[in-house]
Design a protein around this motif. Structure first.
Motif, PDB file in Angstrom:
ATOM      1  N   THR A 330       0.835  -1.202   0.000  1.00  0.00           N
ATOM      2  CA  THR A 330       0.000   0.000   0.000  1.00  0.00           C
ATOM      3  C   THR A 330       0.868   1.250   0.000  1.00  0.00           C
ATOM      4  OG1 THR A 330      -1.767  -1.158   1.183  1.00  0.00           O
ATOM      5  CG2 THR A 330      -1.816   1.237   1.229  1.00  0.00           C
ATOM      6  N   ASN A 333       1.986   2.535  -3.329  1.00  0.00           N
ATOM      7  CA  ASN A 333       0.910   2.945  -4.253  1.00  0.00           C
ATOM      8  C   ASN A 333       0.664   1.915  -5.358  1.00  0.00           C
ATOM      9  OD1 ASN A 333       0.411   5.394  -2.915  1.00  0.00           O
ATOM     10  ND2 ASN A 333       2.101   6.380  -3.985  1.00  0.00           N
ATOM     11  N   THR A 335      -1.490  -0.770  -7.197  1.00  0.00           N
ATOM     12  CA  THR A 335      -2.928  -1.012  -7.282  1.00  0.00           C
ATOM     13  C   THR A 335      -3.208  -2.123  -8.281  1.00  0.00           C
ATOM     14  OG1 THR A 335      -3.172   0.653  -9.038  1.00  0.00           O
ATOM     15  CG2 THR A 335      -3.500   1.397  -6.761  1.00  0.00           C
ATOM     16  N   ASP A 336      -4.441  -2.614  -8.238  1.00  0.00           N
ATOM     17  CA  ASP A 336      -4.908  -3.602  -9.195  1.00  0.00           C
ATOM     18  C   ASP A 336      -3.964  -4.801  -9.275  1.00  0.00           C
ATOM     19  OD1 ASP A 336      -7.086  -1.893  -9.777  1.00  0.00           O
ATOM     20  OD2 ASP A 336      -5.815  -0.753 -11.137  1.00  0.00           O
ATOM     21  N   PHE A 339      -0.778  -4.536  -7.287  1.00  0.00           N
ATOM     22  CA  PHE A 339      -0.919  -4.726  -5.846  1.00  0.00           C
ATOM     23  C   PHE A 339      -0.921  -6.222  -5.505  1.00  0.00           C
ATOM     24  CE2 PHE A 339      -3.512  -5.343  -2.042  1.00  0.00           C
ATOM     25  CZ  PHE A 339      -2.830  -4.527  -1.142  1.00  0.00           C
ATOM     26  N   ARG A 378      -8.758  -5.659 -10.608  1.00  0.00           N
ATOM     27  CA  ARG A 378      -8.094  -6.543  -9.683  1.00  0.00           C
ATOM     28  C   ARG A 378      -8.173  -8.012 -10.085  1.00  0.00           C
ATOM     29  NH1 ARG A 378      -7.389  -5.104  -4.778  1.00  0.00           N
ATOM     30  NH2 ARG A 378      -6.034  -6.900  -4.795  1.00  0.00           N
ATOM     31  N   ASN A 391      -8.574  -4.884   0.068  1.00  0.00           N
ATOM     32  CA  ASN A 391      -7.750  -4.833  -1.137  1.00  0.00           C
ATOM     33  C   ASN A 391      -6.570  -3.886  -1.025  1.00  0.00           C
ATOM     34  OD1 ASN A 391      -8.767  -2.264  -1.381  1.00  0.00           O
ATOM     35  ND2 ASN A 391     -10.194  -2.756  -3.022  1.00  0.00           N
ATOM     36  N   THR A 393      -6.397  -0.679  -0.775  1.00  0.00           N
ATOM     37  CA  THR A 393      -6.532   0.680  -1.265  1.00  0.00           C
ATOM     38  C   THR A 393      -7.647   1.375  -0.503  1.00  0.00           C
ATOM     39  OG1 THR A 393      -7.987  -0.158  -2.986  1.00  0.00           O
ATOM     40  CG2 THR A 393      -5.688   0.180  -3.571  1.00  0.00           C
TER      41      THR A 393
END
Length: 421
Positions: A330, A333, A335-336, A339, A378, A391, A393
Motif C-alpha cells: 500500500t 501505491n 494497485t490492481d 498490488f 483486480r 484490497n 486501497t
C-alpha cells in the motif's frame, strides 16, 4: 391516544435504553484510539516529500550550492508538514520516528544555515547544440490511416507479465525465454530461482536486439545483467538524443536505463531493483502483433506457456504474514494487478525489494503512456485464494469496524425503545 412520554415508558424499556447507551459508549471509547490513529496524516507528508524530490532530480550537479538550497527547502517543507499533524498524530509511533529522522537530516545537511542565505542564482546553462532532425524515412508511420496506436508489455517481480493484450499472468519460466521476436526487435530474459524453498523466479538478465534497418540504424544489441546496466550497446556506442535514431539514456547510473528506437517509435525501460531486473516497453501495435499467426513463442504477445503459469492457490512457502505484505505494498501505491503481484511476491519470498518493483512497474505504465492504465481490474488473488478481503486501497476499502458497530447499536436502541402508541 397520543404517544407516551419517556416518563411513561415501561421500566424494562428504560433499562434497555440505558444498557444500549452504555454499550455504545464502551464501543466508541474502545475504538477511540484507533479512530484517532487513523486521522494521522503523516504519510501524506512523506508522499509529498518524495514527489518533490523526484521533481528535482534534474538539478544541476555543477552547482552544489544551488542543489543543496533546493533540497533543504523541500526538507524544511517536509518538517513543517509533519509539525502540522502533531495534534492528530500524538499517539502515533511512526509520526515520532519520522519527525526525529527529518530533524536529523536538517541538522546533518546544515539546512538552517543554507536556507537562511539568499537563494543562489541558477547557473548559466551552456547553449544546446542544434538538434539534428531524424530523416523522414526513419520516422515510423502506421500503415493504416489515423494516429499510431501503441501497445505495452511489462515484466517484473516473480516474474509477473503484462502482455500486449493487457492480460496479466504470473509465470515460473526458469531459464531463458523470449518476450518479443519480430523483424524489428527481439527481447529475451533469463530468470533464476529466488530461493530453494520457493517456486518464485526473478529476472537476472535482459537482452535487447534492435535489428538492422538501414539507412536508419545498424544492428544494435544491449545486454543488462544484475549489477551491470551499461550505458552503451555491446559495440560500445550509445547514440545521443540529438544525432541518432537509436540511443540509450542513462537515467540512474547502474539502476535505470532507457532505450529509444525512433524508426519504430519504441521506448524501453530497464531497471534493477534489489537483485532483479524489470522490463517495460511501449511499441506500435502493428509491430507488437507481428508473428501472431506463427508458432514461435513471444510471451509479450502470447503469454506464458500453460505449464509455466503459477497457481496462486498453491503457496508452498510463506515467508511473510499477509497483513504485513499488504501494508508494505500500500505504501508503494501499487494497485490492481500490481498490488496483488506485490503481495504475492512478499508472501512467497519475504524480499521487500519486490514491492518497489511493483510500484515502479505501475509508474512506468503511466510514464510510457497514460492510456495503458486501462485493462482488467483486480485479480482474484487476495479475495479468493488466501481469504483476505481488504484490497489495500483506502478508496475501495469496506467501512471501518467502529462505524459498523455504531450502526448496530443504534438499530438495537431504536427497536427496544420504540414508544408504545
Amino acid at each position: 391516544m397520543g404517544p407516551r412520554s419517556i416518563g411513561d415508558c415501561p421500566l424494562l424499556t428504560v433499562r434497555l435504553t440505558f444498557f444500549s447507551l452504555l454499550i455504545l459508549f464502551l464501543i466508541i471509547a474502545s475504538n477511540f484510539e484507533n479512530i484517532a490513529a487513523s486521522s494521522c496524516r503523516v504519510e501524506l507528508c512523506s508522499i509529498q516529500f518524495r514527489r518533490a524530490i523526484q521533481a528535482q532530480t534534474d538539478l544541476p550537479l555543477e552547482d552544489l550550492s544551488y542543489s543543496r538550497y533546493h533540497y533543504c527547502t523541500v526538507l524544511r517543507s517536509y518538517a513543517d508538514c509533519i509539525r502540522a499533524t502533531a495534534r492528530s498524530c500524538r499517539g502515533d509511533l511512526s509520526y515520532h520516528s519520522i519527525y526525529t529522522l527529518v530533524m536529523q537530516w536538517l541538522d546533518k545537511k546544515n539546512c538552517t544555515i543554507i536556507t537562511a542565505k539568499e537563494m543562489p542564482e541558477h547557473p548559466q546553462k551552456q547553449p544546446l547544440k542544434p538538434k539534428l532532425l531524424v530523416p523522414s524515412k526513419c520516422k515510423f508511420r502506421s500503415s493504416h490511416s489515423g494516429p499510431v496506436k501503441f501497445s505495452h508489455c511489462g515484466l517484473f517481480g516473480d516474474p509477473h507479465l503484462r502482455t500486449f493484450y493487457d492480460e496479466f499472468q504470473t509465470c515460473r519460466t526458469l531459464g531463458a525465454w523470449p518476450l518479443i521476436d519480430n523483424p524489428y526487435i527481439a527481447v529475451q530474459v533469463t530468470n533464476k530461482q529466488v530461493s530453494p524453498e520457493s517456486k518464485a523466479t526473478g529476472t537476472t538478465k535482459v537482452t535487447v536486439l534492435i535489428r538492422d534497418h538501414r539507412p536508419c540504424t545498424k544492428e544494435k544489441t544491449y545486454e543488462a545483467e544484475t549489477n551491470s546496466l551499461p550505458k552503451v550497446f555491446v559495440d560500445g556506442t550509445n547514440g545521443t538524443i540529438n544525432d541518432a535514431t537509436v540511443f540509450i539514456e542513462d537515467k540512474e547510473p547502474g539502476t535505470h536505463v532507457e532505450i529509444h528506437a525512433r524508426h519504430m517509435s519504441t521506448h524501453i525501460i530497464i531497471r534493477q531493483i534489489g537483485k532483479y531486473l524489470t522490463f517495460a516497453i511501449k511499441i506500435p501495435e502493428e509491430i507488437a502483433r507481428l508473428g501472431e499467426g506463427s508458432e514461435a513463442l513471444q510471451m509479450c504477445l502470447k503469454g506464458c506457456p500453460q505449464r509455466e503459469l503459477i497457481n496462486y492457490g498453491q503457496l508452498v512457502h510463506v515467508a511473510m504474514p499477509v497483513q504485513e505484505a499488504v501494508n508494505i505494498c500500500t505504501k508503494w501505491n501499487a494497485t490492481d494487478f500490481y498490488f496483488d503481484a506485490c503481495v504475492f511476491d512478499l508472501i512467497t519470498t519475504g524480499d521487500k525489494s519486490f514491492s518497489k518493483a511493483a510500484g515502479d512497474a505501475r509508474r512506468d505504465v503511466y510514464y510510457l503512456n497514460p492510456s495503458f492504465a486501462r485493462g482488467k481490474n483486480r485479480t482474484y488473488f487476495l479475495r479468493e485464494t488466501i481469504g483476505y478481503s481488504d484490497n489495500g486501497t483506502p478508496e475501495n476499502s469496506a467501512p471501518g469496524r467502529p462505524l459498523i458497530q455504531f450502526v448496530i447499536v443504534i438499530c438495537l436502541w431504536l427497536s427496544f425503545c420504540k414508544v408504545i402508541v
